[in-house]
Design a protein around this motif. Structure first.
Motif, PDB file in Angstrom:
ATOM      1  N   LEU A 131      90.785 -14.528   6.976  1.00 29.47           N
ATOM      2  CA  LEU A 131      90.175 -13.198   6.884  1.00 29.47           C
ATOM      3  C   LEU A 131      90.775 -12.338   5.772  1.00 29.47           C
ATOM      4  O   LEU A 131      90.295 -11.223   5.530  1.00 29.47           O
ATOM      5  CB  LEU A 131      90.314 -12.473   8.233  1.00 29.47           C
ATOM      6  N   PHE A 132      91.818 -12.826   5.091  1.00 26.24           N
ATOM      7  CA  PHE A 132      92.448 -12.026   4.042  1.00 26.24           C
ATOM      8  C   PHE A 132      91.442 -11.545   2.994  1.00 26.24           C
ATOM      9  O   PHE A 132      91.412 -10.372   2.634  1.00 26.24           O
ATOM     10  CB  PHE A 132      93.529 -12.845   3.325  1.00 26.24           C
ATOM     11  N   ALA A 133      90.637 -12.480   2.482  1.00 28.78           N
ATOM     12  CA  ALA A 133      89.711 -12.123   1.402  1.00 28.78           C
ATOM     13  C   ALA A 133      88.628 -11.162   1.876  1.00 28.78           C
ATOM     14  O   ALA A 133      88.192 -10.280   1.132  1.00 28.78           O
ATOM     15  CB  ALA A 133      89.063 -13.384   0.831  1.00 28.78           C
ATOM     16  N   ALA A 134      88.185 -11.338   3.132  1.00 29.41           N
ATOM     17  CA  ALA A 134      87.117 -10.476   3.656  1.00 29.41           C
ATOM     18  C   ALA A 134      87.626  -9.086   4.019  1.00 29.41           C
ATOM     19  O   ALA A 134      86.877  -8.112   3.982  1.00 29.41           O
ATOM     20  CB  ALA A 134      86.476 -11.136   4.878  1.00 29.41           C
ATOM     21  N   ILE A 135      88.918  -9.003   4.388  1.00 28.08           N
ATOM     22  CA  ILE A 135      89.493  -7.718   4.807  1.00 28.08           C
ATOM     23  C   ILE A 135      90.769  -7.494   4.003  1.00 28.08           C
ATOM     24  O   ILE A 135      91.886  -7.733   4.477  1.00 28.08           O
ATOM     25  CB  ILE A 135      89.796  -7.720   6.324  1.00 28.08           C
ATOM     26  N   PRO A 136      90.637  -7.042   2.762  1.00 34.25           N
ATOM     27  CA  PRO A 136      91.801  -6.937   1.884  1.00 34.25           C
ATOM     28  C   PRO A 136      92.722  -5.756   2.195  1.00 34.25           C
ATOM     29  O   PRO A 136      93.878  -5.751   1.789  1.00 34.25           O
ATOM     30  CB  PRO A 136      91.179  -6.773   0.490  1.00 34.25           C
ATOM     31  N   ARG A 137      92.255  -4.752   2.930  1.00 38.06           N
ATOM     32  CA  ARG A 137      93.042  -3.524   3.099  1.00 38.06           C
ATOM     33  C   ARG A 137      93.361  -3.221   4.565  1.00 38.06           C
ATOM     34  O   ARG A 137      93.473  -2.065   4.961  1.00 38.06           O
ATOM     35  CB  ARG A 137      92.299  -2.336   2.472  1.00 38.06           C
ATOM     36  N   ARG A 138      93.497  -4.289   5.367  1.00 36.29           N
ATOM     37  CA  ARG A 138      93.836  -4.064   6.772  1.00 36.29           C
ATOM     38  C   ARG A 138      94.603  -5.261   7.315  1.00 36.29           C
ATOM     39  O   ARG A 138      94.384  -6.391   6.878  1.00 36.29           O
ATOM     40  CB  ARG A 138      92.553  -3.826   7.592  1.00 36.29           C
ATOM     41  N   ASP A 139      95.463  -5.012   8.266  1.00 38.58           N
ATOM     42  CA  ASP A 139      96.180  -6.088   8.941  1.00 38.58           C
ATOM     43  C   ASP A 139      95.168  -6.914   9.725  1.00 38.58           C
ATOM     44  O   ASP A 139      94.432  -6.382  10.565  1.00 38.58           O
ATOM     45  CB  ASP A 139      97.222  -5.470   9.887  1.00 38.58           C
ATOM     46  N   THR A 140      95.117  -8.219   9.473  1.00 39.43           N
ATOM     47  CA  THR A 140      94.105  -9.065  10.124  1.00 39.43           C
ATOM     48  C   THR A 140      94.616  -9.734  11.395  1.00 39.43           C
ATOM     49  O   THR A 140      93.847 -10.401  12.080  1.00 39.43           O
ATOM     50  CB  THR A 140      93.609 -10.150   9.150  1.00 39.43           C
ATOM     51  N   LYS A 141      95.906  -9.568  11.713  1.00 32.17           N
ATOM     52  CA  LYS A 141      96.452 -10.239  12.899  1.00 32.17           C
ATOM     53  C   LYS A 141      95.771  -9.798  14.200  1.00 32.17           C
ATOM     54  O   LYS A 141      95.374 -10.640  15.013  1.00 32.17           O
ATOM     55  CB  LYS A 141      97.959 -10.018  13.003  1.00 32.17           C
ATOM     56  N   PRO A 142      95.605  -8.476  14.455  1.00 30.22           N
ATOM     57  CA  PRO A 142      94.948  -8.073  15.710  1.00 30.22           C
ATOM     58  C   PRO A 142      93.535  -8.645  15.837  1.00 30.22           C
ATOM     59  O   PRO A 142      93.131  -9.065  16.927  1.00 30.22           O
ATOM     60  CB  PRO A 142      94.923  -6.543  15.620  1.00 30.22           C
ATOM     61  N   LEU A 143      92.790  -8.671  14.741  1.00 37.36           N
ATOM     62  CA  LEU A 143      91.425  -9.193  14.781  1.00 37.36           C
ATOM     63  C   LEU A 143      91.436 -10.699  15.049  1.00 37.36           C
ATOM     64  O   LEU A 143      90.628 -11.206  15.838  1.00 37.36           O
ATOM     65  CB  LEU A 143      90.706  -8.896  13.472  1.00 37.36           C
ATOM     66  N   ASP A 160      80.043  -8.152   7.957  1.00 40.34           N
ATOM     67  CA  ASP A 160      79.342  -9.265   7.315  1.00 40.34           C
ATOM     68  C   ASP A 160      80.268 -10.137   6.468  1.00 40.34           C
ATOM     69  O   ASP A 160      80.138 -11.364   6.446  1.00 40.34           O
ATOM     70  CB  ASP A 160      78.192  -8.742   6.445  1.00 40.34           C
ATOM     71  N   ALA A 161      81.205  -9.506   5.768  1.00 42.24           N
ATOM     72  CA  ALA A 161      82.104 -10.278   4.901  1.00 42.24           C
ATOM     73  C   ALA A 161      82.953 -11.245   5.723  1.00 42.24           C
ATOM     74  O   ALA A 161      83.179 -12.393   5.320  1.00 42.24           O
ATOM     75  CB  ALA A 161      82.999  -9.335   4.108  1.00 42.24           C
ATOM     76  N   GLN A 181      82.859 -15.406   5.720  1.00 43.70           N
ATOM     77  CA  GLN A 181      84.067 -16.197   5.505  1.00 43.70           C
ATOM     78  C   GLN A 181      84.225 -17.256   6.601  1.00 43.70           C
ATOM     79  O   GLN A 181      84.557 -18.420   6.327  1.00 43.70           O
ATOM     80  CB  GLN A 181      85.279 -15.271   5.491  1.00 43.70           C
ATOM     81  N   LEU A 182      83.989 -16.871   7.850  1.00 42.54           N
ATOM     82  CA  LEU A 182      84.117 -17.806   8.962  1.00 42.54           C
ATOM     83  C   LEU A 182      83.056 -18.900   8.896  1.00 42.54           C
ATOM     84  O   LEU A 182      83.335 -20.084   9.144  1.00 42.54           O
ATOM     85  CB  LEU A 182      84.020 -17.050  10.296  1.00 42.54           C
ATOM     86  N   LYS A 183      81.835 -18.531   8.549  1.00 42.34           N
ATOM     87  CA  LYS A 183      80.763 -19.516   8.460  1.00 42.34           C
ATOM     88  C   LYS A 183      80.952 -20.453   7.272  1.00 42.34           C
ATOM     89  O   LYS A 183      80.515 -21.616   7.305  1.00 42.34           O
ATOM     90  CB  LYS A 183      79.398 -18.810   8.389  1.00 42.34           C
ATOM     91  N   LEU A 184      81.602 -19.961   6.213  1.00 43.55           N
ATOM     92  CA  LEU A 184      81.940 -20.826   5.089  1.00 43.55           C
ATOM     93  C   LEU A 184      82.920 -21.911   5.534  1.00 43.55           C
ATOM     94  O   LEU A 184      82.784 -23.078   5.167  1.00 43.55           O
ATOM     95  CB  LEU A 184      82.549 -19.994   3.962  1.00 43.55           C
ATOM     96  N   LEU A 185      83.895 -21.526   6.354  1.00 41.36           N
ATOM     97  CA  LEU A 185      84.845 -22.506   6.882  1.00 41.36           C
ATOM     98  C   LEU A 185      84.142 -23.533   7.762  1.00 41.36           C
ATOM     99  O   LEU A 185      84.444 -24.726   7.700  1.00 41.36           O
ATOM    100  CB  LEU A 185      85.934 -21.792   7.692  1.00 41.36           C
ATOM    101  N   ALA A 186      83.204 -23.070   8.589  1.00 39.81           N
ATOM    102  CA  ALA A 186      82.461 -23.982   9.449  1.00 39.81           C
ATOM    103  C   ALA A 186      81.648 -24.976   8.618  1.00 39.81           C
ATOM    104  O   ALA A 186      81.616 -26.178   8.908  1.00 39.81           O
ATOM    105  CB  ALA A 186      81.540 -23.198  10.389  1.00 39.81           C
TER     106      ALA A 186
END
Length: 237
Positions: free
Chosen positions: A47-59, A89-90, A94-99
């Protein structure tokens, strides 16, 4: 002026706390390998690339709480992903790209190998491609005389608990591809791969048409989140 408090260093004032965490996570990923990271840490990185300005650990942790595992998260239906607070959406892209990448890699492995000597690869491919879908799909693996994969096709997509299958259409397609063997595959969105009576009857109907034409049905595999079932292994065909 005497007594003036110095300004804090620029980095500590402006750099968010999670930047250092991201760098440490990346370093561990490359130095120790993906197996050294937990599912939530892999999701964080995804999720780093999709959410560049927030901590992604809680999500990442919330996604795992809702869906169960890394694999289940990336294969979750888009509508259910949107139910998670913070998913935009971003992130979904990203998740669907991994799938998609996971499914394509598994398919390449099947294409490169003799299908029946790599049965675990067949199962892994079918599970990664279908086990987490929210609707039933009926898939056909067409094989040649050496049990090499000729084609992999989804013939039908149905509802959450039913897919219409037409045995004559299955065999017609096998003849078009000059296939000498088939592996039938479908998923149970409920998660339980136990075959129904309708599954057994449909398989026997396909075998009944295929056999006189010299086409073998090697197996009918049912996949679900809770595992898989082989009609041949259960001696139902």
């Amino acid at each position: 002026m005497p007594g003036k408090t110095p300004d804090p260093p620029k980095d500590s004032a402006e750099t968010p706390h999670y930047h250092g965490h991201r760098e440490r996570l990346r370093e561990r990923f490359f130095s120790a390998g993906p197996d050294a990271l937990t599912d939530y840490e892999l999701l964080e990185m995804a999720l780093f690339a999709a959410i560049p300005r927030r901590d992604t650990k809680p999500l990442a942790k919330e996604l795992l709480r809702k869906f169960g595992s890394f694999t289940e998260v990336i294969h979750a239906p888009v509508a259910r992903l949107r139910e998670v607070k913070g998913i935009k959406d971003a992130s979904i892209s990203q998740l669907k790209l991994l799938a998609a990448a996971s499914g394509r890699a598994a398919k390449r492995e099947i294409e490169r190998k003799v299908a029946l000597s790599s049965w675990n690869d067949v199962i892994d491919y079918c599970r990664s491609s279908m086990a987490f879908a929210d609707k039933e799909q009926f898939r056909l693996l067409f094989l040649d005389k050496k049990n090499q994969l000729i084609a992999d096709e989804i013939q039908q997509t149905g509802t959450v608990d039913h897919t219409p299958v037409y045995p004559r259409e299955v065999i017609k397609r096998a003849l078009e591809l000059s296939a000498t063997a088939l592996i039938l595959v479908h998923n149970h969105p409920s998660g339980d791969p136990t075959p129904s009576q309708a599954d057994i009857q449909m398989t026997k109907a396909i075998i009944g048409i295929a056999s006189p034409l010299g086409i073998s049905v090697h197996d009918h595999i049912i996949v679900g989140k809770n595992g898989h079932a082989s009609l041949k292994g259960m001696r139902l065909i």
